[in-house]
Motif scaffolding. Structure first.
Motif, PDB file in Angstrom:
ATOM      1  N   PRO A 172      32.304 -61.220   7.017  1.00  0.00           N
ATOM      2  CA  PRO A 172      32.699 -62.190   8.037  1.00  0.00           C
ATOM      3  C   PRO A 172      31.934 -63.500   7.884  1.00  0.00           C
ATOM      4  N   THR A 173      32.565 -64.562   8.347  1.00  0.00           N
ATOM      5  CA  THR A 173      31.883 -65.853   8.332  1.00  0.00           C
ATOM      6  C   THR A 173      30.843 -65.869   9.445  1.00  0.00           C
ATOM      7  N   ARG A 174      30.007 -66.894   9.453  1.00  0.00           N
ATOM      8  CA  ARG A 174      28.979 -67.009  10.481  1.00  0.00           C
ATOM      9  C   ARG A 174      29.623 -67.094  11.866  1.00  0.00           C
ATOM     10  N   LYS A 175      30.701 -67.862  11.976  1.00  0.00           N
ATOM     11  CA  LYS A 175      31.382 -68.027  13.251  1.00  0.00           C
ATOM     12  C   LYS A 175      31.944 -66.685  13.745  1.00  0.00           C
ATOM     13  N   GLU A 176      32.570 -65.916  12.846  1.00  0.00           N
ATOM     14  CA  GLU A 176      33.129 -64.616  13.215  1.00  0.00           C
ATOM     15  C   GLU A 176      32.020 -63.648  13.643  1.00  0.00           C
ATOM     16  N   ALA A 177      30.893 -63.688  12.947  1.00  0.00           N
ATOM     17  CA  ALA A 177      29.781 -62.801  13.288  1.00  0.00           C
ATOM     18  C   ALA A 177      29.216 -63.151  14.667  1.00  0.00           C
ATOM     19  N   ILE A 178      29.087 -64.441  14.956  1.00  0.00           N
ATOM     20  CA  ILE A 178      28.577 -64.860  16.263  1.00  0.00           C
ATOM     21  C   ILE A 178      29.553 -64.468  17.367  1.00  0.00           C
ATOM     22  N   GLN A 179      30.847 -64.682  17.137  1.00  0.00           N
ATOM     23  CA  GLN A 179      31.845 -64.325  18.144  1.00  0.00           C
ATOM     24  C   GLN A 179      31.849 -62.819  18.414  1.00  0.00           C
ATOM     25  N   THR A 180      31.772 -62.032  17.371  1.00  0.00           N
ATOM     26  CA  THR A 180      31.748 -60.579  17.534  1.00  0.00           C
ATOM     27  C   THR A 180      30.490 -60.136  18.280  1.00  0.00           C
ATOM     28  N   THR A 181      29.365 -60.741  17.973  1.00  0.00           N
ATOM     29  CA  THR A 181      28.117 -60.412  18.654  1.00  0.00           C
ATOM     30  C   THR A 181      28.210 -60.743  20.141  1.00  0.00           C
ATOM     31  N   ILE A 182      28.790 -61.891  20.473  1.00  0.00           N
ATOM     32  CA  ILE A 182      28.949 -62.278  21.878  1.00  0.00           C
ATOM     33  C   ILE A 182      29.847 -61.285  22.610  1.00  0.00           C
ATOM     34  N   VAL A 183      30.930 -60.854  21.962  1.00  0.00           N
ATOM     35  CA  VAL A 183      31.823 -59.875  22.584  1.00  0.00           C
ATOM     36  C   VAL A 183      31.094 -58.557  22.827  1.00  0.00           C
ATOM     37  N   VAL A 184      30.311 -58.130  21.876  1.00  0.00           N
ATOM     38  CA  VAL A 184      29.566 -56.863  22.030  1.00  0.00           C
ATOM     39  C   VAL A 184      28.562 -56.975  23.169  1.00  0.00           C
ATOM     40  N   PHE A 185      27.789 -58.071  23.208  1.00  0.00           N
ATOM     41  CA  PHE A 185      26.830 -58.249  24.294  1.00  0.00           C
ATOM     42  C   PHE A 185      27.526 -58.331  25.647  1.00  0.00           C
ATOM     43  N   GLY A 186      28.667 -59.001  25.696  1.00  0.00           N
ATOM     44  CA  GLY A 186      29.429 -59.075  26.942  1.00  0.00           C
ATOM     45  C   GLY A 186      29.888 -57.708  27.402  1.00  0.00           C
ATOM     46  N   PHE A 187      30.388 -56.908  26.485  1.00  0.00           N
ATOM     47  CA  PHE A 187      30.840 -55.563  26.826  1.00  0.00           C
ATOM     48  C   PHE A 187      29.676 -54.701  27.309  1.00  0.00           C
TER      49      PHE A 187
END
Length: 124
Positions: A84-99
């Motif tokens: 994944p790109t840096r942007k995709e990794a950050i977005q996925t991390t934010i979704v995981v933390f939100g969940f």
């Protein structure tokens, strides 16, 4: 690059090589403790040598050759991975933390509700 067309014929030698490799490792460990009158580096050298020979014998067997073929195929598969790109990794991390945050709040509310039901309504 799977090698599904490879045919292996197991001979008695192929069945004995793994046993020989285990015996070599056991002999090296035993020699390490039996040679206690020698310096530590001599004992360590004997241990490393016997383990290395045991590994070499195992890699020479049919199961060892299959392992080497598997390792080579796995190494080639690494180049097929799309990271994944840096942007995709950050977005996925934010979704995981939100969940995780939402689940923590839900479990806290559930715990407090059950606590209230048990202590206030049932036990008075």
């Amino acid at each position: 690059m799977a090698h599904s067309s490879i045919e292996t014929v197991n001979t008695t030698g192929d069945k004995l090589l793994p046993i020989l490799s285990v015996l070599l490792v056991i002999a090296g460990i035993s020699a390490f403790y039996l040679l206690e009158t020698y310096n530590w580096y001599v004992r360590s050298l004997v241990l490393v040598f016997s383990i290395s020979v045991g590994i070499a014998v195992e890699l020479y067997s049919a199961s060892g050759r299959n392992f080497i073929a598997f390792a080579k195929d796995s190494y080639h598969e690494i180049y097929k991975v799309v990271w994944p790109t840096r942007k995709e990794a950050i977005q996925t991390t934010i979704v995981v933390f939100g969940f995780v945050l939402l689940m923590a709040i839900y479990l806290w509310i559930s715990d407090k509700t059950i606590e209230w039901i048990i202590f206030s309504l049932i036990l008075g």
